[in-house]
Write an enzyme that holds these catalytic residues in place. Structure first.
Site, PDB file in Angstrom:
ATOM      1  N   LYS A   1       0.784  -0.959   0.183  1.00 18.59           N
ATOM      2  CA  LYS A   1      -0.152  -0.192  -0.260  1.00 18.59           C
ATOM      3  C   LYS A   1       0.449   0.812  -0.140  1.00 18.59           C
ATOM      4  O   LYS A   1       0.843   2.127  -0.626  1.00 18.59           O
ATOM      5  CB  LYS A   1      -1.095   0.300   0.940  1.00 18.59           C
ATOM      6  CG  LYS A   1      -2.381  -1.216   0.475  1.00 18.59           C
ATOM      7  CD  LYS A   1      -2.905  -1.407   2.037  1.00 18.59           C
ATOM      8  CE  LYS A   1      -4.051  -2.980   2.055  1.00 18.59           C
ATOM      9  NZ  LYS A   1      -4.341  -3.024   3.230  1.00 18.59           N
TER      10      LYS A   1
ATOM     11  N   GLN B   1      -4.644  -0.865   9.654  1.00 15.50           N
ATOM     12  CA  GLN B   1      -4.181  -2.909   8.877  1.00 15.50           C
ATOM     13  C   GLN B   1      -4.805  -3.875   9.742  1.00 15.50           C
ATOM     14  O   GLN B   1      -4.079  -3.503  10.932  1.00 15.50           O
ATOM     15  CB  GLN B   1      -2.933  -3.019   8.359  1.00 15.50           C
ATOM     16  CG  GLN B   1      -2.335  -4.613   7.681  1.00 15.50           C
ATOM     17  CD  GLN B   1      -3.207  -4.283   6.442  1.00 15.50           C
ATOM     18  OE1 GLN B   1      -3.008  -4.010   5.607  1.00 15.50           O
ATOM     19  NE2 GLN B   1      -3.964  -5.914   6.614  1.00 15.50           N
TER      20      GLN B   1
ATOM     21  N   ASP C   1     -10.562   2.608   3.867  1.00 19.32           N
ATOM     22  CA  ASP C   1     -11.059   0.924   3.993  1.00 19.32           C
ATOM     23  C   ASP C   1     -12.402   1.239   4.208  1.00 19.32           C
ATOM     24  O   ASP C   1     -13.346   0.067   3.111  1.00 19.32           O
ATOM     25  CB  ASP C   1     -10.327   0.602   4.654  1.00 19.32           C
ATOM     26  CG  ASP C   1      -9.141  -0.714   4.459  1.00 19.32           C
ATOM     27  OD1 ASP C   1      -8.979  -0.866   3.859  1.00 19.32           O
ATOM     28  OD2 ASP C   1      -8.836  -0.591   5.724  1.00 19.32           O
TER      29      ASP C   1
END
Ligand code: NAD
Length: 281
Positions: A53, A97, A120
């Site tokens: 990412k 994460q 997200d």
């Protein structure tokens, strides 16, 4: 034989679009999109995902920060970091994460991320906006699947879509996105009669985490099949949730694993960061 839906190529296209957008934002608005990623502990898969990412963000000209915290961190310290990033105007997207260590309440952490920076798309506000059919930040994987369907010129309106799996990060939001695109949607789970339901699908999206669960003979001839699953077999091979060999004999189009949905997730995260930076939802 089914047409292959090339997720790598589509993801490259999405990233190229994002890059053009970043250059435009820098030139016209002196705005550099910024993505902060928080990683807690030493989960090896998380490390790989976060590195990917960060690399993608840097290649596209974003500002990018990785905050790596010890697994033993107190929840309050993590929440304080999220709040600090919420308040930082250079940070447009925040990603925590998952999974988090067991002593940390992941739902609480997700709910602490500002919904406007929730790239997200997991915050309850964004989940609610999706279920209301209103604009908001969308979870990256199902958002990527919608783009794959578009690129495969798959008509959605009026079609019967079956989503296998009802997780909050893939199956459920996927079903809502297909519904919003005017499909007639069925959601399947462990108690569903899969062969019967799958046979109805013009569009089949599978996100279960069971290697090669879906058999080709269940699939309606001509269906479009999207396999979100990523499972490592004992022999080391990465396989999906769909038996690719038999399914590709029946489907009109199908995503391979690897090289299908996988590459889309990071690309859509980059797109979400642009959306967050420009308030463009
Ligand atoms: P999850 O474990 O959170 O959810 C799995 C869902 O599948 C559950 O709703 C469960 O009810 C259902 N399920 C499990 N076994 C079943 C069965 N035998 N029959 C019917 N339904 C069953 O998983 P998830 O996070 O949604 O991920 C699913 C898969 O997608 C995994 O393989 C994961 O690695 C993969 N994934 C890939 C990406 C990507 O970027 N390509 C992103 C997220 C997840």
């Amino acid at each position: 034989m089914a047409q292959l839906i090339d997720g790598k190529a589509v993801a490259a296209r999405v990233r190229a679009e994002v890059k053009v957008e970043v250059e435009r934002l820098k030139a016209q608005r002196e705005l550099t999109p910024g993505l902060a990623v928080i990683r807690v502990g030493e989960d090896p898969a998380s490390k790989i995902y976060v590195t990917g990412k960060k690399k993608a963000a840097e290649e596209l000209g974003f500002n990018s920060w990785e905050h790596h915290l010890e697994a033993s961190i107190f929840q309050d310290e993590l929440l304080a970091l999220v709040q600090k990033l919420n308040a930082d105007p250079a940070v447009h997207g925040i990603l925590v994460q998952l999974p988090l260590p067991r002593h940390i309440d992941a739902e609480r952490v997700i709910a602490t991320v500002s919904p406007e920076k929730d790239v997200d798309g997991f915050h309850p506000i964004n989940a609610g906006l999706l279920s209301l059919g209103k604009p908001g930040l969308r979870p990256c994987t199902p958002f990527g699947v919608m783009r794959l369907l578009e690129e495969a010129k798959c008509e959605i309106a009026g079609k019967r879509a079956v989503v296998v799996g009802r997780s909050n990060i893939v199956g459920k939001p996927q079903a809502l996105m297909l519904l919003q695109a005017d499909a007639t949607v069925t959601i399947c789970h462990r108690k569903s009669d899969l062969p019967r339901e799958v046979a109805m699908a013009d569009i089949l999206v599978v996100a279960v985490g069971v290697p090669e669960l879906i058999q080709g003979e269940w699939i309606k001839p001509g269906a479009v099949v999207i396999d979100v699953g990523q499972n490592r077999r004992a022999d080391g091979k990465l396989v999906g949730d769909v038996d690719f060999q038999s399914a590709s004999q029946r489907a009109s189009a199908i995503t391979p694993v690897p090289g299908g949905v996988g590459p889309m997730t990071i690309a859509m995260l980059m797109r979400n960061t642009i959306i967050a930076a420009t308030g463009g939802v």
